[in-house]
Design an enzyme around this catalytic site. Structure first.
Site, PDB file in Angstrom:
ATOM      1  N   ASN A  82       5.655  -5.516   5.745  1.00  0.00           N
ATOM      2  CA  ASN A  82       6.161  -6.845   6.111  1.00  0.00           C
ATOM      3  C   ASN A  82       6.067  -7.861   4.983  1.00  0.00           C
ATOM      4  O   ASN A  82       6.935  -8.731   4.877  1.00  0.00           O
ATOM      5  CB  ASN A  82       5.530  -7.413   7.393  1.00  0.00           C
ATOM      6  CG  ASN A  82       4.226  -6.764   7.759  1.00  0.00           C
ATOM      7  OD1 ASN A  82       3.525  -6.254   6.884  1.00  0.00           O
ATOM      8  ND2 ASN A  82       3.889  -6.788   9.024  1.00  0.00           N
ATOM      9  N   GLY A 117       0.818  -1.218   0.000  1.00  0.00           N
ATOM     10  CA  GLY A 117       0.000   0.000   0.000  1.00  0.00           C
ATOM     11  C   GLY A 117       0.842   1.253   0.000  1.00  0.00           C
ATOM     12  O   GLY A 117       1.839   1.332   0.716  1.00  0.00           O
ATOM     13  N   ASP A 164       0.560   1.114   8.890  1.00  0.00           N
ATOM     14  CA  ASP A 164       0.089   0.323  10.039  1.00  0.00           C
ATOM     15  C   ASP A 164       1.069   0.327  11.208  1.00  0.00           C
ATOM     16  O   ASP A 164       0.718  -0.071  12.310  1.00  0.00           O
ATOM     17  CB  ASP A 164      -0.155  -1.129   9.610  1.00  0.00           C
ATOM     18  CG  ASP A 164      -1.326  -1.245   8.650  1.00  0.00           C
ATOM     19  OD1 ASP A 164      -2.192  -0.360   8.679  1.00  0.00           O
ATOM     20  OD2 ASP A 164      -1.357  -2.214   7.867  1.00  0.00           O
TER      21      ASP A 164
END
Lengths: 405, 405
Positions: B108, B13, B138
């Site tokens: 990640n 993202g 995040d």
């Protein structure tokens, strides 16, 4: 002998600059020797009925300036729409407090409230000067070039779509952004100002001024998706079918109405989800995302047009001047006098109250899914200075080496 | 003889500052004599497979600076997660182009991609230096004090809630704002930074780190509503019941999963609508509104933390320095060294890849519906300078005159 008391209140949906008008009234009023006290009513006309007044004369000018730069209605707001009995109660309170000037900052519903209060005052032979001060993110007040609050909301929508377009270019798919605006498409149309390069989104814009046909919508999306490999769509929450029924209510189980008989369109993501579902199921496009901008459009702190701030302050100031030096009640209106410059005038309340402006035909492209350069030129100066800008990497391709067949 | 070619790509993202890292790599690499060409791959690893490369060495430094200030991934992104075969294809392309250094900016999932590519390179005895550059709104990368992209998204969320709180105070009711964050509640917790006065919202914060129980939620809302006469609620899209099932999927008809097996939680207003419906029907509160902040949180143009910008630039620069002067592959990480100051280090890829950090217990209040001062202190310096601030009118009441009984 005059009491020297004025009362100001805020009605309807808050905006990013409505407190500028409140502070404009307060500070300008204090420059008049005849004004002894500036009262504010908490939560609009409801606060008048309840005698919930705050003495704004006891505020410091520093705090007033800080409040002016804070979005939303510092005095609180209301959706109450006074009927005759409600207005009579208002008079009782105004009389008891010897209020001589009533300033109400709001949209078309609020201007109608001012009109009724003004008429009731005349009937009751009570010497009350009533001035409506314009405010609405929908830009739907007639007689105004534009309405304070709209430019900042338009700026938010333009910045939101500029970003959504970049996001969608990065991870291609279909993106639907639902924008506020029950009858007027101005705010949805502002999405076009987020566009810089010819292939940028929004690629399609759906306004309440045009009938929404689901099959046509799907065909438009398919065409844009095939052309650009992605599609960014701006949709007004007020889009409706040919019978006038909002597309949103096709989905909604319980339709909520406010005191004005308006159906609740904001505060739910139903319309965006419905449209996304249609696109996924009918066009078989996998990555389809919908956002409903919701209350952020009118309340987000830190996204404001400096032009809007200045004008919102000025309509408050002018309201006081009209009240003190003028002979009649009315509604302050913005006139455009240059590119870009404005002046103000006092319209009769009947000219504004309860009427709804929608987007002029010259602002909507013949396709019905885009806006015109006339609208771009109309809107650009309003959103103010320091608009963030999007830049791209230039295309310097590297020759391929793999010789894959 | 070395080719002097490096390759950079962006995955996952987009964020408001991911292009700072891209430009950090590009400009820093050009300061090394050994670097002859800086290539960018369009749309992440997918662009490597397709040999879709752009020569960033041919960019002007001015345009690079403008791109750095533009949100979203200028090179485009991808959700592809390379398996063994995919990685072998990557090598073929890298070999063919004599790429010596591979920089992948991502979260990640992307760090795991770098880990696999690095391992494959070693197995194939191909001299490739692989560096993962952290990025995620995040804030869920382990081994980092925080992650570039998070501070700007946190700033957006804080500003959104500061405004939503003002809006809700003006027209009281219940407001639910749904915030991104599948497993980690950091971004939802950032809503608390929008709070200034003790009675400001968000009054309740629901994080994925705590089990969500609908009845408890309703009791919390009832209590807050009775206490404040209104209630502003921040909810993570990732909230789940005790079985771990996302509350969002209770409503969703078709559950969409991406290539990583993740359920789609963003791009739908379902969770907010579900929660609003519960509150309306069970608590009989009339004015209940829900917004899903959606993609605006990561893509909105014009809401960025200057601290985040600087650090995102630095992780890109440090990545190049580690690659050029270091002896091993790794993931650049941010360490906090003062209040407020940071330094960087290169962690082993295995230490970061595929792992998910969630909010530490010390950041969550015992009630489970608020954050602690420790978190406030942790977050405040990250969101940067010139945070907009909300001011109130002071309470100077006017005595009532109506003597109503």
């Amino acid at each position: 002998m005059p009491s020297g008391k004025i009362l100001v209140a805020q009605g309807g949906g808050p905006t990013a600059v409505i407190n500028q008008s409140l502070v404009g009234v307060t500070l300008e009023a204090r420059r008049f020797r005849s004004v002894e006290r500036v009262y504010g009513a908490w939560h609009g006309v409801r606060g008048i009925i309840n005698e919930d007044f705050v003495d704004l004369t006891q505020e410091t000018s520093h705090n007033l300036e800080m409040v002016a730069n804070t979005p939303s209605s510092a005095l609180g707001s209301t959706r109450d729409k006074p009927d005759m009995k409600y207005c009579q109660e208002i008079f009782e309170v105004l009389r008891a407090h010897e209020i001589e000037h009533f300033f109400y900052i709001g949209g078309n519903d609020s201007s109608d409230t001012v009109r009724i209060v003004s008429l009731e005052a005349q009937k009751a032979n009570y010497p009350l000067r009533c001035i409506h001060i314009p405010k609405t993110i929908d830009n739907d007040l007639v007689g105004n070039d534009h309405t304070p609050g709209f430019p900042s909301a338009a700026r938010f929508v333009a910045q939101a779509f500029a970003g959504a377009n970049l996001d969608n270019a990065s991870l291609p798919g279909v993106y639907v952004g639902v924008v506020m605006g029950r009858h007027a498409g101005f705010l949805t149309a502002a999405s076009a100002l987020g566009k810089k390069f010819p292939d940028d989104g929004p690629h399609l814009i759906y306004l309440p001024e045009r009938t929404f046909v689901v099959d046509k919508f799907l065909a438009d999306v398919k065409q844009a998706y095939e052309r650009f490999g992605r599609c960014v769509i701006a949709v007004s929450e007020g889009i409706h079918d040919e019978s006038g029924a909002p597309i949103a209510t096709l989905l909604a189980k319980d339709v909520e109405r406010d005191a004005h008989g308006n159906v609740q369109l904001s505060g739910t993501g139903a319309l965006a989800d419905l449209l996304c579902e249609e696109i996924k199921s009918k066009l078989k496009i996998k990555r389809v995302r919908g956002d409903t901008f919701g209350y952020l459009q009118r309340s987000f702190i830190g996204c404001v047009s400096d032009v809007d701030q200045r004008e919102a302050r000025e309509v408050g100031e002018k309201a006081v001047q009209y009240a003190m030096w003028g002979e009649r009640d009315g509604s302050v209106a913005i006139k455009r006098t240059g590119f870009y410059s404005v002046d103000y005038e006092l319209l009769p309340l009947e000219a504004v109250a309860g009427k709804t402006r929608t987007m002029e035909d010259e602002f909507i492209a013949p396709s019905g899914t885009d806006i015109t350069d006339a609208f771009r030129l109309y809107l650009r100066p309003l959103v103010g200075s320091k608009m963030p800008d999007a830049f791209r990497l230039r295309f310097n391709p590297v020759p391929k080496r793999m010789n894959r067949g």
